[in-house]
Motif scaffolding. Structure first.
Motif, PDB file in Angstrom:
ATOM      1  N   THR A 214       6.191   4.233  10.334  1.00  0.00           N
ATOM      2  CA  THR A 214       7.279   3.290  10.601  1.00  0.00           C
ATOM      3  C   THR A 214       7.343   2.195   9.549  1.00  0.00           C
ATOM      4  N   GLU A 215       8.475   1.491   9.533  1.00  0.00           N
ATOM      5  CA  GLU A 215       8.679   0.382   8.601  1.00  0.00           C
ATOM      6  C   GLU A 215       8.782  -0.941   9.340  1.00  0.00           C
ATOM      7  N   ARG A 216       8.409  -0.943  10.623  1.00  0.00           N
ATOM      8  CA  ARG A 216       8.491  -2.201  11.373  1.00  0.00           C
ATOM      9  C   ARG A 216       7.196  -2.455  12.100  1.00  0.00           C
TER      10      ARG A 216
ATOM     11  N   ASP B  87       4.474  -3.229   0.624  1.00  0.00           N
ATOM     12  CA  ASP B  87       4.424  -2.096   1.551  1.00  0.00           C
ATOM     13  C   ASP B  87       4.361  -2.553   3.001  1.00  0.00           C
ATOM     14  N   PRO B  89       5.104  -3.384   6.670  1.00  0.00           N
ATOM     15  CA  PRO B  89       6.170  -2.819   7.501  1.00  0.00           C
ATOM     16  C   PRO B  89       7.128  -3.903   8.030  1.00  0.00           C
ATOM     17  N   THR B  91      11.444  -5.187   7.618  1.00  0.00           N
ATOM     18  CA  THR B  91      12.747  -4.908   7.025  1.00  0.00           C
ATOM     19  C   THR B  91      13.275  -6.148   6.323  1.00  0.00           C
ATOM     20  N   ARG B 133      16.711  -1.999   5.304  1.00  0.00           N
ATOM     21  CA  ARG B 133      15.730  -1.371   4.423  1.00  0.00           C
ATOM     22  C   ARG B 133      14.368  -2.042   4.555  1.00  0.00           C
ATOM     23  N   GLN B 134      13.334  -1.248   4.231  1.00  0.00           N
ATOM     24  CA  GLN B 134      12.005  -1.841   4.113  1.00  0.00           C
ATOM     25  C   GLN B 134      11.976  -2.566   2.762  1.00  0.00           C
ATOM     26  N   GLU B 137      11.514  -1.031  -0.793  1.00  0.00           N
ATOM     27  CA  GLU B 137      12.494  -0.104  -1.363  1.00  0.00           C
ATOM     28  C   GLU B 137      13.467  -0.802  -2.308  1.00  0.00           C
TER      29      GLU B 137
END
Lengths: 285, 247
Positions: A214-216, B87, B89, B91, B133-134, B137
Protein backbone atom coordinates in the motif's frame (compact mmCIF):
# COMPACT_ATOMS: atom_id res chain seq x y z
CA UNK A 1 -11.02 -28.93 11.48
CA UNK A 2 -9.59 -30.90 14.31
CA UNK A 3 -7.91 -27.68 15.43
CA UNK A 4 -11.21 -25.77 15.47
CA UNK A 5 -12.83 -28.53 17.53
CA UNK A 6 -9.90 -28.45 19.90
CA UNK A 7 -10.23 -24.69 20.26
CA UNK A 8 -13.94 -25.07 21.10
CA UNK A 9 -13.07 -27.77 23.57
CA UNK A 10 -9.98 -26.64 25.45
CA UNK A 11 -9.82 -23.51 27.54
CA UNK A 12 -6.03 -23.32 27.31
CA UNK A 13 -6.22 -23.24 23.54
CA UNK A 14 -8.84 -20.47 23.57
CA UNK A 15 -6.60 -18.39 25.80
CA UNK A 16 -3.64 -19.12 23.55
CA UNK A 17 -5.59 -18.13 20.47
CA UNK A 18 -6.94 -14.90 21.95
CA UNK A 19 -3.52 -13.92 23.26
CA UNK A 20 -1.75 -14.58 19.98
CA UNK A 21 -4.38 -12.67 18.01
CA UNK A 22 -3.89 -9.64 20.23
CA UNK A 23 -0.12 -9.97 19.86
CA UNK A 24 -0.50 -10.16 16.08
CA UNK A 25 -2.55 -6.95 16.07
CA UNK A 26 -0.37 -4.80 18.31
CA UNK A 27 2.92 -5.99 16.85
CA UNK A 28 1.60 -5.11 13.39
CA UNK A 29 0.51 -1.63 14.48
CA UNK A 30 3.70 -0.66 16.35
CA UNK A 31 5.84 -2.45 13.75
CA UNK A 32 4.66 -0.04 11.03
CA UNK A 33 6.07 2.93 12.93
CA UNK A 34 9.23 1.01 13.79
CA UNK A 35 10.10 0.18 10.19
CA UNK A 36 9.08 3.58 8.80
CA UNK A 37 11.38 5.28 11.30
CA UNK A 38 14.22 2.96 10.30
CA UNK A 39 14.30 1.48 13.78
CA UNK A 40 14.07 -2.26 13.13
CA UNK A 41 17.33 -2.81 14.98
CA UNK A 42 16.09 -0.62 17.81
CA UNK A 43 13.00 -2.84 18.04
CA UNK A 44 15.25 -5.86 18.42
CA UNK A 45 17.30 -4.09 21.08
CA UNK A 46 14.39 -2.91 23.19
CA UNK A 47 12.74 -6.31 23.13
CA UNK A 48 15.93 -7.94 24.43
CA UNK A 49 16.42 -5.18 26.99
CA UNK A 50 13.17 -6.20 28.63
CA UNK A 51 14.77 -9.38 30.02
CA UNK A 52 16.57 -7.92 33.06
CA UNK A 53 13.41 -5.98 33.89
CA UNK A 54 11.38 -9.17 33.91
CA UNK A 55 14.01 -10.84 36.08
CA UNK A 56 14.17 -7.99 38.59
CA UNK A 57 10.38 -7.93 38.79
CA UNK A 58 10.41 -11.62 39.75
CA UNK A 59 12.99 -10.83 42.36
CA UNK A 60 10.96 -8.00 43.84
CA UNK A 61 7.70 -9.88 43.48
CA UNK A 62 6.05 -7.14 41.42
CA UNK A 63 4.28 -7.46 38.09
CA UNK A 64 6.95 -7.94 35.42
CA UNK A 65 5.29 -5.28 33.31
CA UNK A 66 6.80 -2.45 35.38
CA UNK A 67 10.33 -3.83 35.43
CA UNK A 68 10.20 -4.52 31.70
CA UNK A 69 9.08 -1.02 30.74
CA UNK A 70 11.71 0.42 33.08
CA UNK A 71 14.73 -1.45 31.73
CA UNK A 72 13.46 -1.10 28.16
CA UNK A 73 13.40 2.68 28.50
CA UNK A 74 16.73 2.82 30.35
CA UNK A 75 18.37 0.98 27.45
CA UNK A 76 16.64 3.24 24.89
CA UNK A 77 18.00 6.31 26.68
CA UNK A 78 21.48 4.75 27.03
CA UNK A 79 21.60 4.00 23.30
CA UNK A 80 20.67 7.58 22.47
CA UNK A 81 23.16 8.95 24.99
CA UNK A 82 26.14 7.01 23.61
CA UNK A 83 25.24 7.97 20.02
CA UNK A 84 24.88 11.66 20.78
CA UNK A 85 27.97 11.95 22.94
CA UNK A 86 30.60 10.05 21.00
CA UNK A 87 31.61 9.15 17.48
CA UNK A 88 30.00 5.72 17.97
CA UNK A 89 27.33 5.15 15.33
CA UNK A 90 23.74 4.34 16.22
CA UNK A 91 23.79 0.66 15.24
CA UNK A 92 27.02 0.07 17.17
CA UNK A 93 25.55 1.76 20.22
CA UNK A 94 22.48 -0.47 19.93
CA UNK A 95 24.69 -3.56 19.73
CA UNK A 96 26.63 -2.63 22.85
CA UNK A 97 23.67 -1.72 25.03
CA UNK A 98 21.14 -4.42 24.30
CA UNK A 99 23.58 -7.29 24.56
CA UNK A 100 24.72 -5.93 27.92
CA UNK A 101 21.14 -5.74 29.18
CA UNK A 102 20.36 -9.18 27.80
CA UNK A 103 23.44 -10.73 29.41
CA UNK A 104 22.57 -9.14 32.75
CA UNK A 105 19.05 -10.52 32.43
CA UNK A 106 20.30 -14.05 31.79
CA UNK A 107 22.51 -13.96 34.87
CA UNK A 108 19.76 -12.64 37.14
CA UNK A 109 17.26 -15.20 35.88
CA UNK A 110 19.58 -18.18 36.22
CA UNK A 111 20.40 -17.06 39.76
CA UNK A 112 16.73 -16.86 40.64
CA UNK A 113 14.91 -19.46 38.66
CA UNK A 114 15.26 -22.68 36.79
CA UNK A 115 16.38 -22.64 33.20
CA UNK A 116 12.91 -23.69 31.99
CA UNK A 117 11.57 -20.26 32.95
CA UNK A 118 14.34 -18.62 31.01
CA UNK A 119 13.52 -20.80 28.04
CA UNK A 120 9.86 -19.78 28.16
CA UNK A 121 10.64 -16.08 28.42
CA UNK A 122 13.09 -16.27 25.55
CA UNK A 123 11.02 -18.37 23.19
CA UNK A 124 7.47 -18.16 24.44
CA UNK A 125 5.09 -20.92 25.40
CA UNK A 126 1.68 -19.83 24.32
CA UNK A 127 -0.03 -23.10 25.17
CA UNK A 128 0.80 -22.51 28.83
CA UNK A 129 -0.82 -19.06 28.98
CA UNK A 130 -2.50 -18.49 32.34
CA UNK A 131 -5.67 -16.39 32.59
CA UNK A 132 -3.70 -13.59 34.29
CA UNK A 133 -1.19 -13.54 31.40
CA UNK A 134 -4.02 -13.36 28.93
CA UNK A 135 -5.58 -10.41 30.70
CA UNK A 136 -2.25 -8.62 30.86
CA UNK A 137 -1.81 -9.08 27.13
CA UNK A 138 -5.33 -7.91 26.33
CA UNK A 139 -5.00 -4.95 28.69
CA UNK A 140 -1.65 -3.85 27.28
CA UNK A 141 -3.01 -4.39 23.78
CA UNK A 142 -5.93 -2.06 24.37
CA UNK A 143 -3.68 0.60 25.90
CA UNK A 144 -1.30 0.42 22.93
CA UNK A 145 -4.11 0.58 20.38
CA UNK A 146 -5.76 3.48 22.17
CA UNK A 147 -2.45 5.35 22.35
CA UNK A 148 -1.82 4.93 18.63
CA UNK A 149 -5.40 5.93 17.83
CA UNK A 150 -5.23 9.07 19.96
CA UNK A 151 -1.76 10.17 18.88
CA UNK A 152 -1.94 8.98 15.28
CA UNK A 153 -1.48 12.50 13.89
CA UNK A 154 1.64 13.12 15.96
CA UNK A 155 3.12 9.69 15.24
CA UNK A 156 2.54 10.13 11.51
CA UNK A 157 4.10 13.57 11.19
CA UNK A 158 7.11 12.83 13.43
CA UNK A 159 7.80 9.62 11.50
CA UNK A 160 7.59 11.33 8.12
CA UNK A 161 9.18 14.72 8.74
CA UNK A 162 10.51 15.14 12.30
CA UNK A 163 12.16 18.52 11.58
CA UNK A 164 8.93 20.07 10.35
CA UNK A 165 7.16 18.60 13.38
CA UNK A 166 9.76 20.06 15.73
CA UNK A 167 9.58 23.42 13.94
CA UNK A 168 5.87 23.75 14.64
CA UNK A 169 6.35 22.71 18.24
CA UNK A 170 5.92 18.95 18.66
CA UNK A 171 8.20 17.45 21.33
CA UNK A 172 9.83 14.93 19.00
CA UNK A 173 12.22 13.47 21.54
CA UNK A 174 9.39 12.83 23.98
CA UNK A 175 7.37 11.19 21.20
CA UNK A 176 10.37 8.98 20.38
CA UNK A 177 10.57 7.73 23.96
CA UNK A 178 6.80 7.40 24.10
CA UNK A 179 7.04 5.06 21.11
CA UNK A 180 9.87 3.19 22.85
CA UNK A 181 7.61 2.78 25.89
CA UNK A 182 4.85 1.38 23.66
CA UNK A 183 7.45 -0.94 22.16
CA UNK A 184 8.44 -2.33 25.56
CA UNK A 185 4.77 -2.84 26.37
CA UNK A 186 4.26 -4.75 23.14
CA UNK A 187 7.28 -6.89 23.98
CA UNK A 188 5.87 -7.68 27.42
CA UNK A 189 2.53 -8.56 25.86
CA UNK A 190 4.31 -10.88 23.44
CA UNK A 191 6.47 -12.66 26.03
CA UNK A 192 4.22 -15.70 26.32
CA UNK A 193 3.39 -15.96 22.65
CA UNK A 194 6.62 -15.52 20.73
CA UNK A 195 9.14 -14.73 23.44
CA UNK A 196 11.78 -12.03 23.65
CA UNK A 197 14.13 -13.38 21.00
CA UNK A 198 11.58 -13.58 18.21
CA UNK A 199 9.26 -10.67 18.97
CA UNK A 200 11.20 -8.44 16.59
CA UNK A 201 10.06 -10.69 13.74
CA UNK A 202 6.42 -10.07 14.64
CA UNK A 203 7.16 -6.36 14.72
CA UNK A 204 8.88 -6.02 11.39
CA UNK A 205 7.89 -8.93 9.14
CA UNK A 206 4.11 -8.24 8.91
CA UNK A 207 4.76 -4.48 8.72
CA UNK A 208 7.32 -4.99 5.95
CA UNK A 209 4.88 -7.13 3.97
CA UNK A 210 2.18 -4.47 4.42
CA UNK A 211 4.65 -1.79 3.29
CA UNK A 212 4.92 -3.55 -0.07
CA UNK A 213 1.15 -3.58 -0.49
CA UNK A 214 0.00 0.00 0.00
CA UNK A 215 0.88 3.68 -0.33
CA UNK A 216 -0.98 4.87 2.75
CA UNK A 217 0.07 4.53 6.36
CA UNK A 218 -3.47 3.96 7.69
CA UNK A 219 -4.00 1.04 5.32
CA UNK A 220 -0.52 -0.28 6.04
CA UNK A 221 -1.37 -0.43 9.74
CA UNK A 222 -4.54 -2.46 9.11
CA UNK A 223 -2.76 -4.78 6.67
CA UNK A 224 0.15 -5.33 9.07
CA UNK A 225 -2.26 -6.21 11.89
CA UNK A 226 -4.19 -8.53 9.59
CA UNK A 227 -1.00 -10.29 8.50
CA UNK A 228 0.09 -10.49 12.14
CA UNK A 229 -3.20 -12.11 13.15
CA UNK A 230 -3.09 -14.53 10.24
CA UNK A 231 0.48 -15.53 11.17
CA UNK A 232 -0.56 -16.03 14.78
CA UNK A 233 -3.45 -18.31 13.86
CA UNK A 234 -1.47 -20.36 11.35
CA UNK A 235 1.49 -20.55 13.72
CA UNK A 236 -0.65 -21.61 16.65
CA UNK A 237 -2.29 -24.27 14.53
CA UNK A 238 1.09 -25.70 13.53
CA UNK A 239 2.37 -25.45 17.07
CA UNK A 240 -0.63 -27.35 18.43
CA UNK A 241 -0.86 -29.93 15.67
CA UNK A 242 2.83 -30.78 15.34
CA UNK A 243 3.85 -30.01 18.92
CA UNK A 244 6.36 -27.30 17.98
CA UNK A 245 7.45 -24.12 19.80
CA UNK A 246 4.70 -21.55 19.20
CA UNK A 247 7.05 -18.58 18.81
CA UNK A 248 8.97 -20.27 16.03
CA UNK A 249 5.90 -21.45 14.11
CA UNK A 250 4.22 -18.04 14.32
CA UNK A 251 7.34 -16.28 13.09
CA UNK A 252 7.80 -18.71 10.19
CA UNK A 253 4.16 -18.24 9.21
CA UNK A 254 4.80 -14.49 9.05
CA UNK A 255 7.94 -15.08 7.00
CA UNK A 256 6.00 -17.26 4.55
CA UNK A 257 3.42 -14.50 4.09
CA UNK A 258 6.20 -11.97 3.59
CA UNK A 259 7.80 -14.12 0.88
CA UNK A 260 4.48 -14.44 -0.95
CA UNK A 261 3.97 -10.68 -0.80
CA UNK A 262 7.56 -10.00 -1.83
CA UNK A 263 7.02 -12.10 -4.94
CA UNK A 264 3.43 -11.33 -5.87
CA UNK A 265 2.58 -7.84 -4.52
CA UNK A 266 0.71 -5.96 -7.27
CA UNK A 267 2.99 -2.94 -7.55
CA UNK A 268 6.16 -3.55 -5.57
CA UNK A 269 6.33 -7.36 -5.95
CA UNK A 270 9.38 -8.89 -7.59
CA UNK A 271 7.50 -10.77 -10.31
CA UNK A 272 5.31 -7.85 -11.30
CA UNK A 273 8.33 -5.56 -11.49
CA UNK A 274 10.17 -8.11 -13.66
CA UNK A 275 7.20 -8.38 -16.01
CA UNK A 276 7.03 -4.60 -16.37
CA UNK A 277 10.78 -4.34 -16.98
CA UNK A 278 10.66 -7.08 -19.63
CA UNK A 279 7.70 -5.47 -21.38
CA UNK A 280 9.61 -2.23 -21.55
CA UNK A 281 12.66 -3.99 -22.97
CA UNK A 282 10.51 -5.83 -25.51
CA UNK A 283 8.88 -2.60 -26.65
CA UNK A 284 12.31 -1.16 -27.40
CA UNK A 285 13.61 -4.22 -29.21
CA UNK B 1 8.38 48.55 13.28
CA UNK B 2 8.51 45.19 15.03
CA UNK B 3 11.16 42.92 13.51
CA UNK B 4 10.00 39.58 12.14
CA UNK B 5 13.20 37.96 13.30
CA UNK B 6 15.87 39.48 15.49
CA UNK B 7 19.01 37.59 16.32
CA UNK B 8 21.64 38.68 18.78
CA UNK B 9 25.07 37.13 19.27
CA UNK B 10 24.10 33.65 18.05
CA UNK B 11 26.76 30.95 18.50
CA UNK B 12 26.46 27.28 17.57
CA UNK B 13 29.11 24.58 17.77
CA UNK B 14 29.38 20.85 17.18
CA UNK B 15 31.53 19.21 19.85
CA UNK B 16 33.45 22.43 20.35
CA UNK B 17 33.89 23.24 16.63
CA UNK B 18 32.22 26.53 15.95
CA UNK B 19 29.75 26.36 13.08
CA UNK B 20 28.07 29.73 13.55
CA UNK B 21 29.84 32.61 15.29
CA UNK B 22 28.32 35.67 16.90
CA UNK B 23 25.60 36.57 14.44
CA UNK B 24 23.54 39.71 14.94
CA UNK B 25 20.81 40.73 12.55
CA UNK B 26 17.19 41.80 12.31
CA UNK B 27 14.84 40.96 9.49
CA UNK B 28 11.80 43.14 8.82
CA UNK B 29 8.42 41.58 8.02
CA UNK B 30 7.44 41.16 4.38
CA UNK B 31 10.97 40.50 3.22
CA UNK B 32 12.23 37.65 1.07
CA UNK B 33 15.64 36.90 2.52
CA UNK B 34 18.28 34.60 1.06
CA UNK B 35 20.98 33.00 3.18
CA UNK B 36 24.01 32.47 0.95
CA UNK B 37 27.58 31.41 1.45
CA UNK B 38 30.06 28.71 0.47
CA UNK B 39 29.66 25.00 1.28
CA UNK B 40 30.18 24.35 4.96
CA UNK B 41 29.48 27.98 5.83
CA UNK B 42 26.85 26.89 8.34
CA UNK B 43 23.81 28.08 6.37
CA UNK B 44 21.50 25.21 7.34
CA UNK B 45 22.92 25.18 10.86
CA UNK B 46 22.14 28.88 11.15
CA UNK B 47 18.57 28.29 9.94
CA UNK B 48 18.04 25.44 12.39
CA UNK B 49 19.58 27.37 15.27
CA UNK B 50 17.29 30.28 14.50
CA UNK B 51 14.33 27.96 14.96
CA UNK B 52 15.83 26.34 18.07
CA UNK B 53 15.90 22.96 16.32
CA UNK B 54 19.50 22.45 17.43
CA UNK B 55 21.01 23.66 20.70
CA UNK B 56 22.89 26.96 20.63
CA UNK B 57 25.86 27.88 22.80
CA UNK B 58 24.87 31.47 23.24
CA UNK B 59 22.60 34.14 21.87
CA UNK B 60 18.99 35.06 21.65
CA UNK B 61 16.42 34.82 18.90
CA UNK B 62 13.11 36.65 18.91
CA UNK B 63 10.44 35.85 16.37
CA UNK B 64 7.79 38.57 15.99
CA UNK B 65 9.21 40.04 19.19
CA UNK B 66 8.55 36.89 21.19
CA UNK B 67 10.34 33.75 22.27
CA UNK B 68 10.18 31.07 19.60
CA UNK B 69 8.37 28.73 21.97
CA UNK B 70 5.20 30.79 21.88
CA UNK B 71 5.16 31.50 18.14
CA UNK B 72 6.00 28.05 16.74
CA UNK B 73 2.58 27.63 15.17
CA UNK B 74 3.22 30.68 13.02
CA UNK B 75 6.28 29.02 11.49
CA UNK B 76 6.37 26.85 8.39
CA UNK B 77 9.57 24.92 7.74
CA UNK B 78 10.49 23.08 4.54
CA UNK B 79 13.46 20.74 5.05
CA UNK B 80 16.13 19.80 2.51
CA UNK B 81 14.79 17.28 0.03
CA UNK B 82 17.55 14.83 0.92
CA UNK B 83 16.28 14.24 4.47
CA UNK B 84 12.83 13.06 3.37
CA UNK B 85 12.08 9.36 2.91
CA UNK B 86 10.35 9.50 -0.48
CA UNK B 87 9.19 5.87 -0.16
CA UNK B 88 7.08 6.75 2.88
CA UNK B 89 3.52 5.47 2.42
CA UNK B 90 1.83 8.85 2.11
CA UNK B 91 -0.07 10.46 -0.75
CA UNK B 92 0.41 13.95 -2.11
CA UNK B 93 -2.80 15.29 -0.56
CA UNK B 94 -2.03 13.71 2.82
CA UNK B 95 1.41 15.34 2.74
CA UNK B 96 -0.19 18.76 2.27
CA UNK B 97 -2.73 17.90 4.96
CA UNK B 98 0.17 17.65 7.46
CA UNK B 99 0.34 21.42 7.12
CA UNK B 100 -3.03 21.72 8.86
CA UNK B 101 -1.88 19.65 11.87
CA UNK B 102 -0.45 22.54 13.91
CA UNK B 103 -3.93 24.02 14.14
CA UNK B 104 -5.77 20.79 14.93
CA UNK B 105 -6.27 20.03 18.61
CA UNK B 106 -4.73 17.01 20.30
CA UNK B 107 -6.82 13.85 19.75
CA UNK B 108 -8.64 15.43 16.80
CA UNK B 109 -8.36 14.44 13.14
CA UNK B 110 -8.35 16.61 10.04
CA UNK B 111 -11.96 17.08 8.92
CA UNK B 112 -13.44 17.96 5.54
CA UNK B 113 -12.64 21.62 6.08
CA UNK B 114 -8.91 20.85 6.45
CA UNK B 115 -8.96 18.48 3.49
CA UNK B 116 -10.59 21.11 1.26
CA UNK B 117 -8.02 23.65 2.39
CA UNK B 118 -5.16 21.24 1.66
CA UNK B 119 -6.61 20.68 -1.81
CA UNK B 120 -6.79 24.44 -2.43
CA UNK B 121 -3.15 24.78 -1.45
CA UNK B 122 -2.30 21.97 -3.83
CA UNK B 123 -4.12 23.89 -6.59
CA UNK B 124 -2.02 26.96 -5.91
CA UNK B 125 1.16 25.03 -6.74
CA UNK B 126 -0.52 23.37 -9.71
CA UNK B 127 -0.31 19.85 -8.31
CA UNK B 128 -4.01 19.04 -7.75
CA UNK B 129 -4.04 16.37 -10.48
CA UNK B 130 -1.46 14.38 -8.54
CA UNK B 131 -3.32 14.43 -5.22
CA UNK B 132 -3.70 10.66 -4.93
CA UNK B 133 -0.15 9.76 -6.01
CA UNK B 134 2.45 8.47 -3.60
CA UNK B 135 5.02 11.26 -3.15
CA UNK B 136 7.94 9.17 -4.45
CA UNK B 137 6.29 8.96 -7.88
CA UNK B 138 6.80 12.68 -8.49
CA UNK B 139 9.77 14.50 -9.97
CA UNK B 140 12.02 16.57 -7.74
CA UNK B 141 10.34 19.82 -8.76
CA UNK B 142 6.87 18.40 -8.19
CA UNK B 143 7.90 17.12 -4.77
CA UNK B 144 9.19 20.54 -3.79
CA UNK B 145 5.93 22.15 -4.98
CA UNK B 146 3.99 19.72 -2.78
CA UNK B 147 6.13 20.68 0.20
CA UNK B 148 5.53 24.35 -0.56
CA UNK B 149 1.79 23.60 -0.65
CA UNK B 150 2.18 22.03 2.79
CA UNK B 151 3.89 25.19 4.04
CA UNK B 152 1.07 27.33 2.55
CA UNK B 153 -1.45 25.08 4.31
CA UNK B 154 0.18 26.00 7.62
CA UNK B 155 -1.04 29.60 7.17
CA UNK B 156 2.21 30.70 8.74
CA UNK B 157 3.59 34.19 9.29
CA UNK B 158 7.14 33.08 8.61
CA UNK B 159 8.46 30.59 6.08
CA UNK B 160 11.84 28.89 6.36
CA UNK B 161 13.06 26.85 3.41
CA UNK B 162 16.31 24.88 3.38
CA UNK B 163 17.78 24.63 -0.15
CA UNK B 164 14.38 24.44 -1.87
CA UNK B 165 15.79 24.60 -5.41
CA UNK B 166 18.18 21.67 -5.29
CA UNK B 167 17.19 19.05 -7.87
CA UNK B 168 14.24 21.15 -9.03
CA UNK B 169 13.34 21.91 -12.65
CA UNK B 170 13.25 25.49 -13.94
CA UNK B 171 9.48 25.82 -14.21
CA UNK B 172 8.91 24.48 -10.68
CA UNK B 173 11.57 26.88 -9.43
CA UNK B 174 9.71 29.77 -11.06
CA UNK B 175 6.37 28.65 -9.58
CA UNK B 176 7.91 28.38 -6.12
CA UNK B 177 9.64 31.77 -6.20
CA UNK B 178 6.49 33.42 -7.57
CA UNK B 179 4.42 32.04 -4.69
CA UNK B 180 7.04 33.04 -2.14
CA UNK B 181 7.07 36.60 -3.51
CA UNK B 182 3.28 36.63 -3.25
CA UNK B 183 3.53 35.65 0.42
CA UNK B 184 5.92 38.53 1.03
CA UNK B 185 3.54 41.01 -0.58
CA UNK B 186 0.92 40.03 2.00
CA UNK B 187 3.39 40.80 4.78
CA UNK B 188 4.78 37.32 5.43
CA UNK B 189 8.49 36.85 5.96
CA UNK B 190 10.36 34.24 3.94
CA UNK B 191 13.88 32.99 4.69
CA UNK B 192 15.57 30.72 2.15
CA UNK B 193 18.89 28.92 2.38
CA UNK B 194 20.25 29.16 -1.14
CA UNK B 195 23.50 27.90 -2.61
CA UNK B 196 23.32 29.30 -6.14
CA UNK B 197 24.69 32.82 -6.35
CA UNK B 198 23.65 33.31 -9.96
CA UNK B 199 19.94 33.83 -9.28
CA UNK B 200 20.25 35.33 -5.81
CA UNK B 201 19.90 38.90 -7.05
CA UNK B 202 16.64 38.15 -8.90
CA UNK B 203 15.00 36.24 -6.11
CA UNK B 204 15.63 38.07 -2.88
CA UNK B 205 15.08 41.47 -1.30
CA UNK B 206 17.83 40.98 1.22
CA UNK B 207 20.79 38.68 1.56
CA UNK B 208 22.57 37.18 4.52
CA UNK B 209 26.10 36.33 3.42
CA UNK B 210 27.59 33.79 5.76
CA UNK B 211 30.85 32.01 6.25
CA UNK B 212 30.56 30.81 9.84
CA UNK B 213 30.38 34.45 10.85
CA UNK B 214 28.18 37.08 9.28
CA UNK B 215 30.08 38.55 6.34
CA UNK B 216 27.37 40.90 5.22
CA UNK B 217 23.68 41.54 5.62
CA UNK B 218 21.68 44.02 3.64
CA UNK B 219 19.80 44.62 0.42
CA UNK B 220 20.81 42.58 -2.60
CA UNK B 221 22.62 45.59 -4.07
CA UNK B 222 24.66 46.09 -0.91
CA UNK B 223 25.69 42.46 -0.53
CA UNK B 224 26.18 41.64 -4.20
CA UNK B 225 29.49 43.47 -4.48
CA UNK B 226 32.57 41.62 -5.74
CA UNK B 227 34.68 42.54 -2.74
CA UNK B 228 31.94 41.54 -0.29
CA UNK B 229 31.29 38.20 -1.97
CA UNK B 230 35.02 37.56 -2.20
CA UNK B 231 35.36 37.89 1.56
CA UNK B 232 33.00 34.95 2.03
CA UNK B 233 34.34 32.78 -0.74
CA UNK B 234 38.09 33.36 -0.38
CA UNK B 235 39.87 30.74 -2.46
CA UNK B 236 36.75 29.62 -4.25
CA UNK B 237 36.67 32.94 -6.02
CA UNK B 238 38.71 31.88 -9.03
CA UNK B 239 36.59 28.79 -9.36
CA UNK B 240 33.42 30.90 -9.35
CA UNK B 241 34.72 32.91 -12.27
CA UNK B 242 35.65 29.78 -14.12
CA UNK B 243 32.12 28.40 -14.00
CA UNK B 244 30.84 31.71 -15.32
CA UNK B 245 29.28 33.23 -12.25
CA UNK B 246 29.43 36.96 -12.74
CA UNK B 247 30.16 38.83 -9.58
Amino acid sequence: MEFIEAVMHYGFLQKALLTSIMVGIICGVIGCFIILRGMALMGDAISHAVLPGVAISYMLGINFFFGAVFTGLVVAVAIGFVTQNSRIKHDTSIGIMFTAAFAAGIIIITMLKSSTDLYHILFGNVLAVRPSDMWITLGIGLVVLLAVYLFYKELLVTSFDPTMAAAYGLPIRFIHYFLMALLTMVTVASLQTVGIVLVVAMLITPAAAAYLLTERLSIMIFLASGIGVLSSIIGLYCSFTYNLASGATIVLAATAIFILVFLFAPKHGLIWKRIKANKKKASLA
Amino acid sequence: MQSAISISDLHVSYHGNEAVKGINLAIEPGKLVGIIGPNGAGKSTFLKAMLDLIPRDKGDVKILGQSIKVVRKKIAYVPQRSVIDWDFPITVLDTVLLGTYPHIKLFHRPAKQEKDWAYQCLERVGMQHFSKRQIGELSGGQQQRVFLARALAQEAELFFLDEPFVGVDVSSEETIIKLLKEQCRTGKTVVVVHHDLSKANDYFNELVLLNKELISFGTVDEVFQPDVIARAYHGQFAFMKEIGVSI
